[in-house]
Motif scaffolding. Structure first.
Motif: not given
Length: 301
Positions: A29, A31, A48, A75, A77, A88
């Motif tokens: 993940r 951000r 994703s 974000t 992920m 993260d």
């Protein structure tokens, strides 16, 4: 007939800033807060998830393309979820423009082309406001071909790489916008162009911004009643017809003022004002700067 999408992208002047290949395995993940920069992402392999502030999380699959004309908080992920309280992922650059996420030393299960670009127009915010906040394209063969070209160019170090990337990005932007121009698009220019009736009126405004348009005349171009046209336009574009016309005239005026290839009277006439004073009042009210001052400051800057 002028193409409004091509005009908007041409005025935006998109250019290559940063592009990289991101490979991920397992759970990860990342951000990002990018202060309004344009962001794009193409899923080359696997899949994703993408979460953008103000929008529901979307699942992306191979062949998908996402464009955020002005990205702030978002974000990226893996499909495999991470716990909300997990730290993260820290990206690792294994080689220039080649990023690894998640589990190391195993084959990747997802690969993405991600990038930020720049808009050369100092008034990009005005033009971006005409576009959706998030553009997601799936199953567009022509777009996939362009993404492949961009990927090859991003991976290589060939001569004139940045020049080629800038031109490819401009085409990529137009193709992504064109693929999204449907009546189901978010409110904005793309939804308006996806409505065959409204598209006629929008194109007329772009073809003849100097004409003294009225809502009644534009409704006639769209073959709709005045009231139906007004409500349909406002719902599709998120603004009234005259507000859109003003925004487009001001975008054109700013571009002409920066170039200063024409007199103030000629610029005023080209964007629909019968006199310099009328243009000056409208421009100053809209931008907070008189046309002459705007031109001088942009040239000095």
């Amino acid at each position: 007939m002028l193409d409004p999408l091509a005009q908007v992208v041409t005025l935006l002047k998109p250019g290559a800033s940063l592009s990289k290949i991101v490979s991920g395995a397992g759970a990860w993940r990342v951000r990002r807060s990018v202060s309004g920069q344009p962001f794009y992402c193409a899923i080359l392999e696997g899949g994703s998830r993408l979460s953008v502030a103000g929008h529901s999380t979307i699942t992306l699959q191979a062949g998908d393309f996402v464009l955020i004309p002005a990205a702030y908080d978002f974000t990226m992920m893996s499909l495999e979820p991470m716990a909300d309280d997990a730290v993260d992922t820290q990206p690792v650059e294994v080689r220039p423009r080649d990023i690894r996420l998640g589990t190391r030393d195993v084959p990747h299960d997802a690969q993405l082309l991600v990038g930020h670009c720049t808009f050369g127009s100092p008034d990009a915010a005005l033009l971006v406001s005409l576009l959706p906040q998030l553009i997601h394209v799936r199953g567009a063969r022509r777009l996939a071909m362009l993404v492949e070209l961009v990927t090859e160019e991003a991976r290589g170090q060939r001569p004139a790489r940045d020049v080629i990337l800038a031109h490819l990005l401009e085409v990529l932007f137009i193709e992504a916008l064109r693929a999204t121009a449907t009546e189901s698009a978010p409110a904005g220019l793309l939804r308006g162009l996806g409505d065959e009736r409204l598209a006629l009126a929008i194109r007329r405004m772009h073809e003849q911004p100097n004409r003294s348009w009225t809502v009644t005349q534009l409704a006639r171009e769209a073959a709709l009643s005045r009231s139906t046209f007004f409500e349909r336009f406002k719902q599709a574009l998120g603004m009234a017809p005259m507000a859109y016309l003003l925004a487009w005239r001001m975008a054109l005026a700013k571009n002409l003022l920066r170039a200063r290839d024409e007199s103030m009277a000629d610029i005023a006439q080209r964007v629909g004002y019968s006199s310099v004073s009328a243009f000056s009042v409208a421009f100053t009210r809209y931008t907070g700067l008189a046309p002459g001052r705007y031109s001088r400051e942009k040239i000095a800057g």
